[in-house]
Design a protein around this motif. Structure first.
Motif, PDB file in Angstrom:
ATOM      1  N   ALA A  54       0.883  -1.746   0.196  1.00 20.48           N
ATOM      2  CA  ALA A  54      -0.094   0.351  -0.116  1.00 20.48           C
ATOM      3  C   ALA A  54       1.173   1.038   0.209  1.00 20.48           C
ATOM      4  O   ALA A  54       0.134   2.670  -0.317  1.00 20.48           O
ATOM      5  N   GLY A  55       2.013   1.371   0.371  1.00 21.75           N
ATOM      6  CA  GLY A  55       2.484   1.790  -0.356  1.00 21.75           C
ATOM      7  C   GLY A  55       3.440   2.931  -1.081  1.00 21.75           C
ATOM      8  O   GLY A  55       3.328   1.946  -2.269  1.00 21.75           O
ATOM      9  N   PRO A  56       4.150   3.992  -1.084  1.00 19.78           N
ATOM     10  CA  PRO A  56       4.580   4.205  -2.632  1.00 19.78           C
ATOM     11  C   PRO A  56       5.724   3.422  -3.297  1.00 19.78           C
ATOM     12  O   PRO A  56       6.294   2.331  -2.796  1.00 19.78           O
ATOM     13  N   ASP A  57       5.902   3.725  -4.191  1.00 20.28           N
ATOM     14  CA  ASP A  57       6.727   2.921  -5.375  1.00 20.28           C
ATOM     15  C   ASP A  57       7.674   3.311  -4.984  1.00 20.28           C
ATOM     16  O   ASP A  57       8.383   3.668  -4.114  1.00 20.28           O
ATOM     17  N   VAL A  58       9.114   2.366  -5.217  1.00 20.82           N
ATOM     18  CA  VAL A  58      10.664   2.370  -5.582  1.00 20.82           C
ATOM     19  C   VAL A  58      11.092   3.207  -6.293  1.00 20.82           C
ATOM     20  O   VAL A  58      10.695   2.464  -7.663  1.00 20.82           O
ATOM     21  N   HIS A  59      12.001   3.950  -6.587  1.00 21.22           N
ATOM     22  CA  HIS A  59      12.238   5.198  -7.432  1.00 21.22           C
ATOM     23  C   HIS A  59      13.855   4.591  -7.796  1.00 21.22           C
ATOM     24  O   HIS A  59      14.511   4.594  -6.507  1.00 21.22           O
ATOM     25  N   ALA A  60      14.259   4.913  -8.695  1.00 21.01           N
ATOM     26  CA  ALA A  60      15.491   4.961  -9.316  1.00 21.01           C
ATOM     27  C   ALA A  60      15.517   6.309 -10.441  1.00 21.01           C
ATOM     28  O   ALA A  60      15.567   5.935 -11.423  1.00 21.01           O
ATOM     29  N   GLU A  61      16.237   7.236  -9.963  1.00 22.06           N
ATOM     30  CA  GLU A  61      16.355   8.619 -10.621  1.00 22.06           C
ATOM     31  C   GLU A  61      17.206   8.097 -11.892  1.00 22.06           C
ATOM     32  O   GLU A  61      16.801   9.270 -13.292  1.00 22.06           O
ATOM     33  N   VAL A  62      17.863   7.098 -11.719  1.00 28.76           N
ATOM     34  CA  VAL A  62      19.141   7.479 -12.928  1.00 28.76           C
ATOM     35  C   VAL A  62      19.223   5.758 -14.107  1.00 28.76           C
ATOM     36  O   VAL A  62      20.009   5.106 -12.578  1.00 28.76           O
ATOM     37  N   VAL A  63      18.596   5.060 -14.110  1.00 29.18           N
ATOM     38  CA  VAL A  63      18.691   3.790 -14.601  1.00 29.18           C
ATOM     39  C   VAL A  63      18.650   3.705 -16.066  1.00 29.18           C
ATOM     40  O   VAL A  63      18.895   4.301 -16.966  1.00 29.18           O
TER      41      VAL A  63
END
Length: 495
Positions: free
Chosen positions: A402-411
Motif C-alpha cells: 500500500a506504500g509508494p513505489d520504489v524509485h531510481a532516478e538514473v537507470v
C-alpha cells in the motif's frame, strides 16, 4: 565526400560554440557539385538566425527573413532585398513563387552561394504551393544540367510544420542534402557561456534558464557573482519586469502552441512541473477529459516543449518532462505567485517560492543532468558497457503493497534490439543531501525487487549522484567496488 570551389570559412569569434553545426553548414554551403537543399530547424531562441546570418556574411550569401505576411507582401520584400543584394532593379514581372524561386537559385549560376530563407513556415502558411514550387525549380535545374551551384537553406522554428514540410508526404521529401537541428547548449556548454566556474551555481542557473543561448542576452549578460548572489540574480533578471526574461515563458508558449488552448497548455505544464508525469496523472490534475489532455500534451510534445520516454522498469509507462527549464521554473516556482509580483517586490515573492524551486525544479533538474552526464560524458568503462538509455525507473514495492513505489532516478541500460537492454546501473540522485550507506541500501533493496521480477542484476552497478558529497563510509564502499559515486565536480568536469 563533398568538393568545394570556395574555401570553407572559419567560424566567427562572435558565434559561441556550435562548432559541429558551423562545420556542417560551411561544408554544405561550399559544396560545388550542384544545386543543393538544406533544412535547419530548432526551437525558438537557439541561435539559428544568428548562425545563418554569420554564414551568409562569411561567404557573401543572401539572407531573407520571412514574416507573417500576405504572399504579395512577402514577394515584394524578397524582390526588394534580392535587388539590393544584386545591385539591380526590383523585379516587376514575378507571377508568383515559381519565378521568385528561380531568381533565388539563379544566384548559384556562377559559384557556390548560400541562400537562406529563414522562418520558412511563415511563407508556407500563406502560400501552401511553395514547397511544390521549390521541388519543380530543383527538377528544372537538374533537367537542364546548367551547372548551377545554389545552396538553398530553409530554416524554421515551428517544429511540427518543419517536420511536415519534409515528411514523406511532402514534395520536398528526398530533396535535402543537409538536415540540421539546433538544440539548446548542453549544461557544460551553458556554464561556459555564462562564464560560471562553480558547478553548484552553474546547476542552479541552468535550472532556471537552461541552455538557450538567447537568454544570456535577455538577462542583460548578468551573471551571479557567486552562490550567495543567486537569489538576488533571480530577482534582478527572471523576476524583474524590466527584463525580457520576465514574460519569456509566456511568450514562448504563445509562439510555440500557435493559438491553441493556451490556458490548458499552461495548466498541463504546471501539472508536470508539480510532479505529475503520466498522461493519466496530468488529466486528473487538470480535471479534464483524457482526450483533451492527450491532445494538449501531444501538441506540447510536437513543439518540443515536453519530452516523453518509457519508464526504465515499466516500458509501457511513458513519463513526461518539460524540456525547457525556463518553462519548468515558471510553472513550478513562479506561476502561483504571478499576481503577487504586481503588489510585492521580487525578493519577497522569491523568498516564498525558493523552497518550491529547490524541491520541484532544482532537484529534478539535477537528476536530469545526471542522466545527461551518463549519456554524453561518462566513460563507458564506468558502467561496464556503452549506455543506450538513462531514464527514471519506478516499481511497486512488494514489501509495502500500500506504500509508494520504489524509485531510481538514473537507470542505465545497455544496447539491445527491440527490447530493454541489459541493466548496467541503478542510481539515486540527491542534489542537496550528503549521501550515506542507507542510500546504498535502498539501491540494494531495489535490485532485490528487480531480481525477484526476473531482471538479471548480476552485473548491475549501484550508483549515487550527489550535489554536496558523500560520507566516508560511502567512499569506503566505493573503494571496495560496491558503488559508483558521482559528485557535482565530476558531472561538470570528469568522466
Amino acid at each position: 565526400m563533398s568538393s568545394s570551389d570556395v574555401a570553407r570559412p572559419a567560424k566567427p569569434d562572435t558565434v559561441f560554440d556550435r562548432d559541429a553545426e558551423w562545420d556542417a553548414l560551411a561544408a554544405f554551403a561550399c559544396d560545388s557539385r550542384g544545386a543543393g537543399l538544406g533544412v535547419v530547424s530548432g526551437r525558438l531562441r537557439q541561435g539559428k538566425t544568428y548562425l545563418l546570418k554569420a554564414l551568409t556574411t562569411a561567404l557573401g550569401g543572401f539572407y531573407f527573413g520571412a514574416q507573417s505576411a500576405a504572399q504579395s507582401e512577402s514577394l515584394r520584400r524578397l524582390g526588394e532585398e534580392l535587388a539590393q543584394y544584386t545591385g539591380t532593379s526590383p523585379p516587376s514581372h514575378w507571377r508568383g513563387w515559381e519565378d521568385a524561386i528561380d531568381a533565388l537559385l539563379a544566384l548559384g549560376d556562377r559559384r557556390s552561394v548560400p541562400i537562406v530563407v529563414d522562418e520558412f513556415p511563415d511563407l508556407v502558411r500563406q502560400s501552401p504551393p511553395l514547397p511544390a514550387a521549390i521541388h519543380s525549380a530543383f527538377r528544372r535545374l537538374r533537367d537542364t544540367d546548367r551547372g548551377n551551384r545554389a545552396r538553398l537553406l530553409l530554416s524554421g522554428s515551428v517544429l511540427p510544420v518543419m517536420h511536415r514540410l519534409f515528411s514523406a508526404a511532402s514534395p520536398l521529401h528526398g530533396l535535402t542534402d543537409l538536415e540540421l537541428t539546433l538544440r539548446p547548449l548542453d549544461y557544460r556548454q551553458a556554464a561556459r557561456l555564462w562564464n560560471i566556474e562553480d558547478p553548484g551555481l552553474a546547476l542552479l542557473v541552468h535550472a532556471v534558464v537552461g541552455g538557450t543561448p538567447a537568454y544570456w542576452g535577455y538577462a542583460g549578460e548578468q551573471v551571479p557573482s557567486g552562490p550567495d548572489d543567486f537569489d538576488a540574480w533571480v530577482g534582478r533578471t527572471v523576476l524583474n519586469s524590466r527584463t525580457p526574461l520576465f514574460l519569456e515563458a509566456h511568450h514562448l508558449l504563445q509562439e510555440e502552441t500557435n493559438h491553441w488552448d493556451r490556458a490548458l497548455c499552461h495548466s498541463a505544464l504546471a501539472a508536470v512541473a508539480s510532479g505529475c508525469s503520466t498522461q493519466g496523472e496530468i488529466a486528473e490534475r487538470l480535471g479534464a477529459p483524457l482526450t483533451d489532455a492527450a491532445h494538449c500534451l501531444a501538441l506540447l510534445r510536437e513543439n518540443g516543449l515536453l519530452h516523453g520516454e518509457p519508464d526504465a522498469f515499466r516500458p509501457n509507462l511513458t513519463r513526461l518532462r518539460i524540456t525547457e527549464p525556463l518553462l519548468a521554473f515558471e510553472h513550478a516556482a513562479v506561476w502561483p505567485y504571478r499576481s503577487a509580483l504586481e503588489q510585492q517586490g521580487a525578493a519577497e515573492v522569491w523568498r516564498r517560492a525558493r523552497s518550491v524551486f529547490d524541491s520541484a525544479v532544482a532537484s529534478p533538474h539535477f537528476a536530469q543532468i545526471c542522466r545527461d552526464w551518463v549519456m554524453d560524458f561518462a566513460d563507458p568503462a564506468v558502467f561496464g558497457a556503452q549506455p543506450a538509455t538513462a531514464a527514471h525507473g519506478s516499481l511497486p514495492d512488494p514489501a509495502h503493497r500500500a506504500g509508494p513505489d520504489v524509485h531510481a532516478e538514473v537507470v542505465i541500460r545497455g544496447q539491445a534490439d527491440a527490447r530493454p537492454g541489459p541493466l548496467l546501473s541503478v542510481g539515486m540522485a540527491r542534489r542537496d543531501q550528503v549521501m550515506d550507506l542507507h542510500h546504498l541500501e535502498h539501491l540494494r533493496h531495489l535490485l532485490d525487487v528487480l531480481s525477484a521480477r526476473g531482471e538479471d542484476v548480476t552485473h548491475t552497478h549501484p550508483a549515487c549522484y550527489s550535489g554536496v558529497g558523500f560520507t566516508s563510509a560511502l567512499h569506503a564502499a566505493e573503494a571496495n567496488g560496491h558503488v559508483v559515486l558521482v559528485d557535482i565536480d565530476r558531472l561538470y568536469q570528469g568522466r
